[in-house]
Design a protein around this motif. Sequence first.
Motif, PDB file in Angstrom:
ATOM      1  N   GLU A   1       0.824  -1.207   0.000  1.00 50.73           N
ATOM      2  CA  GLU A   1       0.000   0.000   0.000  1.00 50.73           C
ATOM      3  C   GLU A   1       0.859   1.257   0.000  1.00 50.73           C
ATOM      4  O   GLU A   1       0.474   2.290  -0.540  1.00 50.73           O
ATOM      5  CB  GLU A   1      -0.906  -0.024   1.234  1.00 50.73           C
TER       6      GLU A   1
ATOM      7  N   ARG B   1       2.360   6.956  -1.225  1.00 54.81           N
ATOM      8  CA  ARG B   1       1.151   6.145  -1.264  1.00 54.81           C
ATOM      9  C   ARG B   1       0.994   5.565  -2.675  1.00 54.81           C
ATOM     10  O   ARG B   1       0.951   6.303  -3.661  1.00 54.81           O
ATOM     11  CB  ARG B   1      -0.069   6.995  -0.908  1.00 54.81           C
TER      12      ARG B   1
ATOM     13  N   GLU C   1      -1.581   4.215  -4.108  1.00 52.97           N
ATOM     14  CA  GLU C   1      -2.823   4.649  -4.748  1.00 52.97           C
ATOM     15  C   GLU C   1      -2.639   5.971  -5.481  1.00 52.97           C
ATOM     16  O   GLU C   1      -3.106   6.145  -6.607  1.00 52.97           O
ATOM     17  CB  GLU C   1      -3.917   4.797  -3.685  1.00 52.97           C
TER      18      GLU C   1
END
Length: 668
Positions: free
Chosen positions: A157, A234, A236
């Motif tokens: 992640e 991050r 994402e």
Amino acid sequence: MKLFWVRLVVVLTLLTGVNYVAWRWLSSLNWDAWWIAVPLVAAETYSLIDVLLFGMTVWRLKSRTPPATAPPDATVDVFITTYNEPLELVMTTALAAKEIRHPHGTWILDDGDRPEFREMAAANGLGYVTRSAEWHGMPRHAKAGNLNNALMMTEGEFLLILDADQIPEPDILDNTLGYFNNRKVALVQTPQYFSNVPAHDPLGSQAPLFYGPIQRGKDGWNAAFFCGSNAVLRREALMQLGLVGYVRETEKSIRRALRASQAAIRKARKAADNGSTLLHETLNEVEAATLEASRQLDAGGSLSEITYRARRRVDRAVQALVLADVSALQADLEEIAAMAPVEIGEAGVPVVTEDAVHRMSARDWSPLGAIESVQAVLDALSVERTGEAQPVMPLATISVTEDMATAMRLHAMGWQSVYHHEVLAYGLAPEDVGTMLTQRLRWAQGTMQVFLRENPLVQRGLKWGQRLMYFATMWTYLSGFAAVVYFAAPIVYLLFGILPVSSLSADFFVRFIPFMVVNQFLFAVAGKGIPTWRGQQYSLALFPTWIKACTTAARNVWFGRPLGFAVTPKDRQSGGPRWSLIRPQLVVSVLLAIAAAVGIGRLAAGMSEPVGTLVNVVWVVFDLIVMSILVRAVRYRGYGAGDSEDETDVNNGSSKERAVRAPELQSE
């Protein structure tokens, strides 16, 4: 309380600086010597803008409190990037990374694809990633490509990115992951600190001004940026950046292709003024297809559907023209056969007959050639990026340094960044002047490439504070051009008596001196005891490097000239002092010394004005003091050669051994 004093000095800098530079432009120029007077006041204006951008940076100095506890279930991949660094150095970093307390996976990203690294990684329970087969024959994009490749082969992640020499502390993730409890945070950057640098720092490696008030100030504007290592990102946010970037670049490519198609159609019409009706109908259909595709793009339609429909419509029109022209092509062939175009001349050499020339020039040939260019351009209407190993590139590949452009794009998409002011990894700085110059040149080139390709002042999504924070960093690399003028002005006066100002009157000193004093006071207050002199020296002394960075980056961006990419060596390069590396600075220093001697001689002979000579001799002495750091840099023999006996071997030392020499940089 400190922020109040910083802001007070920023305001004083603004007032005194504008007062001085405005007076210089309006009342002090020596127009008889405009060729030195105008460049000098332009250089002073550049310096005023530079210090005001610094003042704006520190206007919002951010003092962060320690973050909340790191989420225990946060999955992390630690990436250690390497290309040609020694195995021992990389493994020291990798094994230290394996000991990081927060659960994580440790990966060696070996862009050199070395079997011994793969074996060593497996033997120590480390992950190993190298380029996949898809990269063969494709642009590699250096470190950015290495990281992008690893992103597609891992799943954590969050990503902790470390250079091959940056040994992390075990609590690096414990002290940074808590910031990501804020779902808008995409990046946490920590300082880069080098353990093989003596206290006098002859190569100016530590950059305490940047990894201090500058990054903390940028943090206050949500503009602290990624510095390539010692940062947590991050996944994402990066993947979103890659996908959005893919769509934007594809859309730009399609729009360029459609504009080019319109231009090609206009040329085809001129070439086919006397062509067949079918040809004109085909051109009309092709034009209609491109116009409809543009309208659908403006309406936000699907790129793949738009390109598919446009290509199919054009292909059908061209196929109809080809079928209709089969008979014309056959007629062309029959006409050529009937021409008997070649006969044997008097010398026995084949020549084209006069009749053949007349009949060929008079015939209307097949119109297919008139639209060939149109169809070639329309072939660009594709969402496939076949020229890349992987179409989605999360980390920016527009420069030789991937960090700043990536951070700027993240900020433009609304993500936030954090600067955590605590040393949590210890690296190795260059130990010779040649390596240092290579490193600084690459940093400057990368920054200027970003400036020329994606000027932050016009980037959508960035707030004006963020735009100016990125622009401030880019602006500093133009200092090389100003430095040339600052060196030239005293030389011109002392050698030839030509003063770039109308006179060195009280009006000059009453404006100049307060500005210079307040200017230096601003750095002292903002830095709060941080040594900034070394950075100021190199800002001026490395003027050839900054100029080369600007010119080579411009040639690369505007004309496609390659820059190349050099990995900074982690060991001192062999050989004695390399004076040739600073030849331009040595030439300038000699000219300054000669000018000072001549100026003093002219003064003794009553040929020059005392105040002007004194001011310019002091100016020359200051410049020579600035340049003197390069003499020390060339003579520097590397860390440990003349340092205290209790210093440990930094090439093999642990992070704890390095930590004893690190200053305490805790969040305030």
